[in-house]
Write an enzyme that holds these catalytic residues in place. Structure first.
Site, mmCIF file in Angstrom:
data_model
loop_
_atom_site.group_PDB
_atom_site.id
_atom_site.type_symbol
_atom_site.label_atom_id
_atom_site.label_comp_id
_atom_site.label_asym_id
_atom_site.label_seq_id
_atom_site.Cartn_x
_atom_site.Cartn_y
_atom_site.Cartn_z
ATOM 1 N N ALA A 1 114.899 48.724 9.294
ATOM 2 C CA ALA A 1 116.314 48.843 9.710
ATOM 3 C C ALA A 1 117.082 47.570 9.356
ATOM 4 O O ALA A 1 118.215 47.628 8.868
ATOM 5 C CB ALA A 1 116.390 49.110 11.208
ATOM 6 N N SER A 2 116.449 46.420 9.574
ATOM 7 C CA SER A 2 117.159 45.164 9.297
ATOM 8 C C SER A 2 117.486 45.035 7.816
ATOM 9 O O SER A 2 118.589 44.602 7.442
ATOM 10 C CB SER A 2 116.336 43.949 9.775
ATOM 11 O OG SER A 2 115.240 43.679 8.919
ATOM 12 N N LYS A 3 116.560 45.445 6.965
ATOM 13 C CA LYS A 3 116.792 45.271 5.519
ATOM 14 C C LYS A 3 117.720 46.355 4.964
ATOM 15 O O LYS A 3 118.459 46.109 4.004
ATOM 16 C CB LYS A 3 115.449 45.230 4.776
ATOM 17 C CG LYS A 3 114.625 43.971 5.099
ATOM 18 C CD LYS A 3 115.368 42.685 4.704
ATOM 19 C CE LYS A 3 114.531 41.429 4.902
ATOM 20 N NZ LYS A 3 115.228 40.196 4.546
ATOM 21 N N TYR B 1 112.020 46.090 10.952
ATOM 22 C CA TYR B 1 112.157 45.380 9.673
ATOM 23 C C TYR B 1 112.881 46.264 8.660
ATOM 24 O O TYR B 1 113.797 45.819 7.957
ATOM 25 C CB TYR B 1 110.776 44.963 9.146
ATOM 26 C CG TYR B 1 110.849 44.056 7.943
ATOM 27 C CD1 TYR B 1 111.049 42.683 8.082
ATOM 28 C CD2 TYR B 1 110.764 44.569 6.645
ATOM 29 C CE1 TYR B 1 111.135 41.854 6.970
ATOM 30 C CE2 TYR B 1 110.849 43.753 5.531
ATOM 31 C CZ TYR B 1 111.031 42.390 5.704
ATOM 32 O OH TYR B 1 111.127 41.565 4.598
ATOM 33 N N ASN C 1 118.604 33.889 3.206
ATOM 34 C CA ASN C 1 117.197 34.207 2.937
ATOM 35 C C ASN C 1 116.324 34.227 4.188
ATOM 36 O O ASN C 1 115.312 34.922 4.221
ATOM 37 C CB ASN C 1 116.660 33.165 1.938
ATOM 38 C CG ASN C 1 115.141 33.134 1.901
ATOM 39 O OD1 ASN C 1 114.512 33.969 1.260
ATOM 40 N ND2 ASN C 1 114.549 32.178 2.617
ATOM 41 N N SER D 1 115.090 43.792 0.477
ATOM 42 C CA SER D 1 113.664 44.127 0.365
ATOM 43 C C SER D 1 113.548 45.500 -0.284
ATOM 44 O O SER D 1 114.545 46.238 -0.360
ATOM 45 C CB SER D 1 113.063 44.172 1.773
ATOM 46 O OG SER D 1 111.784 44.767 1.771
ATOM 47 N N ILE E 1 105.683 39.763 -2.282
ATOM 48 C CA ILE E 1 105.694 38.398 -2.816
ATOM 49 C C ILE E 1 104.737 37.553 -1.977
ATOM 50 O O ILE E 1 104.830 37.547 -0.744
ATOM 51 C CB ILE E 1 107.112 37.779 -2.734
ATOM 52 C CG1 ILE E 1 108.184 38.722 -3.306
ATOM 53 C CG2 ILE E 1 107.148 36.416 -3.435
ATOM 54 C CD1 ILE E 1 108.101 39.026 -4.769
ATOM 55 N N VAL F 1 119.327 30.539 12.605
ATOM 56 C CA VAL F 1 120.420 31.435 12.210
ATOM 57 C C VAL F 1 120.814 32.422 13.314
ATOM 58 O O VAL F 1 121.856 33.066 13.221
ATOM 59 C CB VAL F 1 120.096 32.219 10.908
ATOM 60 C CG1 VAL F 1 119.879 31.273 9.735
ATOM 61 C CG2 VAL F 1 118.901 33.154 11.093
HETATM 62 P P1 NAI Z 1 108.467 32.587 4.757
HETATM 63 O O1 NAI Z 1 107.914 32.870 6.098
HETATM 64 O O2 NAI Z 1 107.609 31.919 3.736
HETATM 65 O O3 NAI Z 1 109.829 31.758 4.899
HETATM 66 C C1 NAI Z 1 110.821 32.121 5.811
HETATM 67 C C2 NAI Z 1 111.524 30.865 6.297
HETATM 68 O O4 NAI Z 1 112.541 31.291 7.204
HETATM 69 C C3 NAI Z 1 110.599 29.907 7.053
HETATM 70 O O5 NAI Z 1 110.740 28.599 6.543
HETATM 71 C C4 NAI Z 1 111.083 29.995 8.491
HETATM 72 O O6 NAI Z 1 110.961 28.768 9.213
HETATM 73 C C5 NAI Z 1 112.544 30.381 8.297
HETATM 74 N N1 NAI Z 1 113.104 31.006 9.490
HETATM 75 C C6 NAI Z 1 112.524 31.913 10.306
HETATM 76 N N2 NAI Z 1 113.330 32.192 11.339
HETATM 77 C C7 NAI Z 1 114.454 31.452 11.156
HETATM 78 C C8 NAI Z 1 115.649 31.294 11.902
HETATM 79 N N3 NAI Z 1 115.844 31.946 13.048
HETATM 80 N N4 NAI Z 1 116.598 30.463 11.434
HETATM 81 C C9 NAI Z 1 116.408 29.778 10.279
HETATM 82 N N5 NAI Z 1 115.282 29.863 9.544
HETATM 83 C C10 NAI Z 1 114.317 30.700 9.989
HETATM 84 O O7 NAI Z 1 108.977 34.017 4.217
HETATM 85 P P2 NAI Z 1 109.387 34.540 2.766
HETATM 86 O O8 NAI Z 1 108.362 35.508 2.341
HETATM 87 O O9 NAI Z 1 109.760 33.426 1.899
HETATM 88 O O10 NAI Z 1 110.679 35.398 3.157
HETATM 89 C C11 NAI Z 1 111.992 35.019 2.830
HETATM 90 C C12 NAI Z 1 112.869 36.256 2.848
HETATM 91 O O11 NAI Z 1 112.398 37.195 1.903
HETATM 92 C C13 NAI Z 1 112.899 36.976 4.203
HETATM 93 O O12 NAI Z 1 114.203 37.454 4.453
HETATM 94 C C14 NAI Z 1 111.965 38.141 3.965
HETATM 95 O O13 NAI Z 1 112.242 39.233 4.813
HETATM 96 C C15 NAI Z 1 112.258 38.452 2.519
HETATM 97 N N6 NAI Z 1 111.242 39.226 1.829
HETATM 98 C C16 NAI Z 1 109.983 38.736 1.668
HETATM 99 C C17 NAI Z 1 109.036 39.493 1.027
HETATM 100 C C18 NAI Z 1 107.636 39.023 0.809
HETATM 101 O O14 NAI Z 1 106.795 39.837 0.370
HETATM 102 N N7 NAI Z 1 107.310 37.770 1.072
HETATM 103 C C19 NAI Z 1 109.363 40.841 0.511
HETATM 104 C C20 NAI Z 1 110.723 41.243 0.736
HETATM 105 C C21 NAI Z 1 111.619 40.454 1.372
#
Ligand code: NAI
Length: 255
Positions: free
Chosen positions: A161-163, A159, A90, A144, A192, A64
């Site tokens: 700032a980004s959110k 992080y 996401n 977030s 999560i 992305v």
């Molecule tokens: P995860 O690490 O399990 O999944 C993230 C996915 O994004 C991975 O498959 C990765 O390959 C992909 N990714 C990373 N960089 C990328 C790029 N440049 N282009 C395309 N894909 C890319 O993480 P999770 O926990 O599922 O996070 C998903 C979203 O939820 C993120 O935006 C995260 O900031 C947000 N979030 C997660 C929380 C948590 O506690 N797990 C809490 C609050 C927000």
């Protein structure tokens, strides 16, 4: 009657964690899902899981942060899959370093996190904007609790700032695109359990305890906890909801 029949839904970062769960949920509600991830293999696995369960999905590799690739992907999806009406931004990364480390590391964290978590949301949204306006589409951005606060456990200003940026972008876009019938909302997950924080959880049970003690529902979230709100915001059930953030944080921000 499924809630998302006749929709084509793009989900970024859908090879893992929350994005993978949302992709599966959208497919269960009848959407044809375009699974995007920088990790091609992971994206392909999610799409196969959906197809094996009787849903419709295809996968493509997309980083992305690469603006031109996002534009090319939007064209490719329009040609090969069809008109997109749901976009879930996401994809994201998290790091837990503050501002006081070695300058090079601090700068790297800033650049990587802003590039993926904020510029990535812009890049993909901008690329699919034509399709989303034509379809009176829906955008669901993953924010977030850090769209509002900086954590009491170690986390990076980048992080946070980004959110905050994702929430601001959500509101600005909702204001601008409402007249086109496009709705733009966000989800604010709390803690999560996903691969994103797997190592931190394993290495720092004390940090997990700080989080859970601060969460009225008394447990960490699972990716599946995000799915219902993500379906709600993508479906006609939320027809008059725009510019909002639905917190899915076990009540974290109430105390
Ligand atoms: P995860 O690490 O399990 O999944 C993230 C996915 O994004 C991975 O498959 C990765 O390959 C992909 N990714 C990373 N960089 C990328 C790029 N440049 N282009 C395309 N894909 C890319 O993480 P999770 O926990 O599922 O996070 C998903 C979203 O939820 C993120 O935006 C995260 O900031 C947000 N979030 C997660 C929380 C948590 O506690 N797990 C809490 C609050 C927000």
């Amino acid at each position: 009657m499924p809630l998302l029949s006749n929709h084509i839904a793009v989900v970024t970062g859908a090879g893992s964690g929350i994005g993978r769960a949302i992709a599966g949920g959208y497919a269960r509600e009848g959407a044809r899902v375009v699974v995007l991830d920088i990790n091609q293999q992971a994206a392909a696995t999610t799409a196969k899981e959906i197809r094996d369960a009787g849903g419709k999905a295809e996968s493509f590799a997309l980083d992305v942060t690469r603006r031109d690739d996002c534009i090319a992907m939007a064209k490719q999806v329009a040609d090969k899959v069809g008109p997109v009406s749901i976009l879930c931004n996401n994809a994201g990364i998290a790091r837990r370093n503050g501002m006081l480390g070695a300058a090079e590391a601090v700068i790297n964290d800033w650049e990587d996190i802003i590039a993926i978590n904020l510029n990535g949301v812009f890049n993909v949204t901008h690329a699919f904007l034509g399709a989303l306006r034509a379809s009176k589409g829906r955008i669901v951005n993953i924010g977030s609790i850090q769209s509002f606060v900086h954590l009491r456990t170690p986390s990076s200003p980048a992080y946070t700032a980004s959110k905050h940026g994702v929430l601001g972008f959500t509101k600005a876009l909702a204001a601008e695109l409402g007249k086109d019938g496009v709705r733009v909302n966000a989800i604010g997950p709390g803690f999560i359990e996903t691969p994103l924080n797997e190592k931190v959880r394993a290495a720092n049970p004390d940090l997990v305890k700080v989080f859970i003690d601060h969460t009225p529902l008394g447990r960490p979230g699972k990716p599946e906890d995000i799915v219902g709100p993500a379906i709600f915001l993508a479906s006609d059930m939320s027809a008059y909801v725009s510019g909002s953030i639905v917190m899915v944080d076990g009540g974290y921000r109430t105390i």
